[in-house]
Design a protein around this motif. Structure first.
Motif, mmCIF file in Angstrom:
data_model
loop_
_atom_site.group_PDB
_atom_site.id
_atom_site.type_symbol
_atom_site.label_atom_id
_atom_site.label_comp_id
_atom_site.label_asym_id
_atom_site.label_seq_id
_atom_site.Cartn_x
_atom_site.Cartn_y
_atom_site.Cartn_z
ATOM 1 N N ILE A 120 0.843 -1.205 0.000
ATOM 2 C CA ILE A 120 0.000 0.000 0.000
ATOM 3 C C ILE A 120 0.875 1.251 0.000
ATOM 4 N N GLY A 121 1.936 1.259 0.804
ATOM 5 C CA GLY A 121 2.862 2.398 0.815
ATOM 6 C C GLY A 121 3.528 2.607 -0.527
ATOM 7 N N ALA A 122 3.928 1.518 -1.186
ATOM 8 C CA ALA A 122 4.553 1.626 -2.502
ATOM 9 C C ALA A 122 3.563 2.160 -3.532
ATOM 10 N N LEU A 123 2.325 1.720 -3.477
ATOM 11 C CA LEU A 123 1.315 2.215 -4.416
ATOM 12 C C LEU A 123 1.031 3.702 -4.206
ATOM 13 N N ILE A 124 0.993 4.129 -2.966
ATOM 14 C CA ILE A 124 0.782 5.554 -2.686
ATOM 15 C C ILE A 124 1.962 6.368 -3.220
ATOM 16 N N LEU A 125 3.172 5.882 -3.014
ATOM 17 C CA LEU A 125 4.358 6.580 -3.529
ATOM 18 C C LEU A 125 4.331 6.654 -5.049
ATOM 19 N N ILE A 126 3.957 5.579 -5.714
ATOM 20 C CA ILE A 126 3.869 5.582 -7.178
ATOM 21 C C ILE A 126 2.812 6.581 -7.640
ATOM 22 N N ALA A 127 1.679 6.638 -6.946
ATOM 23 C CA ALA A 127 0.628 7.586 -7.318
ATOM 24 C C ALA A 127 1.104 9.025 -7.159
ATOM 25 N N ILE A 128 1.825 9.310 -6.079
ATOM 26 C CA ILE A 128 2.335 10.671 -5.864
ATOM 27 C C ILE A 128 3.349 11.028 -6.942
ATOM 28 N N LEU A 129 4.253 10.108 -7.253
ATOM 29 C CA LEU A 129 5.237 10.377 -8.300
ATOM 30 C C LEU A 129 4.571 10.578 -9.663
ATOM 31 N N TYR A 130 3.529 9.829 -9.938
ATOM 32 C CA TYR A 130 2.816 9.988 -11.198
ATOM 33 C C TYR A 130 2.150 11.360 -11.277
ATOM 34 N N VAL A 131 1.528 11.796 -10.190
ATOM 35 C CA VAL A 131 0.868 13.101 -10.180
ATOM 36 C C VAL A 131 1.899 14.213 -10.353
ATOM 37 N N VAL A 132 3.014 14.134 -9.632
ATOM 38 C CA VAL A 132 4.056 15.157 -9.746
ATOM 39 C C VAL A 132 4.644 15.144 -11.157
ATOM 40 N N GLY A 133 4.897 13.947 -11.698
ATOM 41 C CA GLY A 133 5.413 13.856 -13.061
ATOM 42 C C GLY A 133 4.436 14.385 -14.083
ATOM 43 N N ASN A 134 3.155 14.183 -13.863
ATOM 44 C CA ASN A 134 2.138 14.696 -14.777
ATOM 45 C C ASN A 134 2.067 16.209 -14.707
ATOM 46 N N ILE A 135 2.258 16.771 -13.516
ATOM 47 C CA ILE A 135 2.199 18.212 -13.356
ATOM 48 C C ILE A 135 3.368 18.882 -14.072
ATOM 49 N N ILE A 136 4.559 18.317 -13.953
ATOM 50 C CA ILE A 136 5.725 18.951 -14.590
ATOM 51 C C ILE A 136 5.903 18.502 -16.034
ATOM 52 N N GLY A 137 4.994 17.681 -16.549
ATOM 53 C CA GLY A 137 4.997 17.334 -17.967
ATOM 54 C C GLY A 137 5.882 16.177 -18.370
ATOM 55 N N LEU A 138 6.183 15.277 -17.448
ATOM 56 C CA LEU A 138 6.993 14.119 -17.803
ATOM 57 C C LEU A 138 6.181 13.039 -18.496
ATOM 58 N N PHE A 139 4.875 12.998 -18.248
ATOM 59 C CA PHE A 139 4.046 11.954 -18.839
ATOM 60 C C PHE A 139 3.095 12.531 -19.852
#
Length: 155
Positions: free
Chosen positions: A136-155
């Motif tokens: 669960i902790g790993a999934l939350i971390l992946i979700a946060i990284l995805y959101v941050v990456g989406n905000i700065i335009g990595l994805f």
């Protein structure tokens, strides 16, 4: 006399199954209770304080990079709550493995199967709970990284 001694010797032993079941119950308690009790007894720091501290560390790292100096991270002490949680996790997994081991030994020594199954189930459940918290902790971390990456335009 001989019939009563024959029935006594026919009853399978329960010693390892009972000990394994007790170890499994303790493992399950060590896996579940700290996630509810430790935050109440040792509350985590407020989110705004964590954000401010992280901002200061990032600022110090950027300043060190601009100056061309190697950044020296400050020593961070583990909180009492975190050390209790880590200890409880290690205890839960250890007691869970002990319960499984005792259940296997109970089956090998032909003790009562029900108690051996209970010990194995409790031990496996405690280990599964600990693994689920990590996942669960790993999934939350992946979700946060995805959101941050989406905000700065990595994805």
């Amino acid at each position: 006399m001989s019939s009563s001694s024959a029935t006594i010797s026919a009853v399978p032993s329960r010693r390892l199954g009972i000990i394994g079941s007790i170890a499994g119950i303790l493992a399950l308690m060590a896996a579940v209770l700290p996630h509810w009790v430790v935050p109440i007894v040792f509350p985590p720091p407020p989110a705004d304080q964590v954000i401010v501290d992280t901002g200061h560390r990032i600022k110090d790292r950027v300043i060190a990079h601009v100056k061309g100096v190697e950044y020296q991270a400050p020593k961070v002490e583990k909180s009492v709550g975190r050390s209790w949680s880590e200890t409880a996790s290690i205890t839960a997994v250890s007691l869970g493995l002990l319960a499984i081991l005792l259940s296997v030994l109970a089956l090998i020594l032909r003790e009562e199967r029900l108690l051996a199954a209970v010990a194995a189930t409790l031990g496996t459940g405690a280990i599964a709970i600990e693994i689920s918290f990590v996942v669960i902790g790993a999934l939350i971390l992946i979700a946060i990284l995805y959101v941050v990456g989406n905000i700065i335009g990595l994805f």
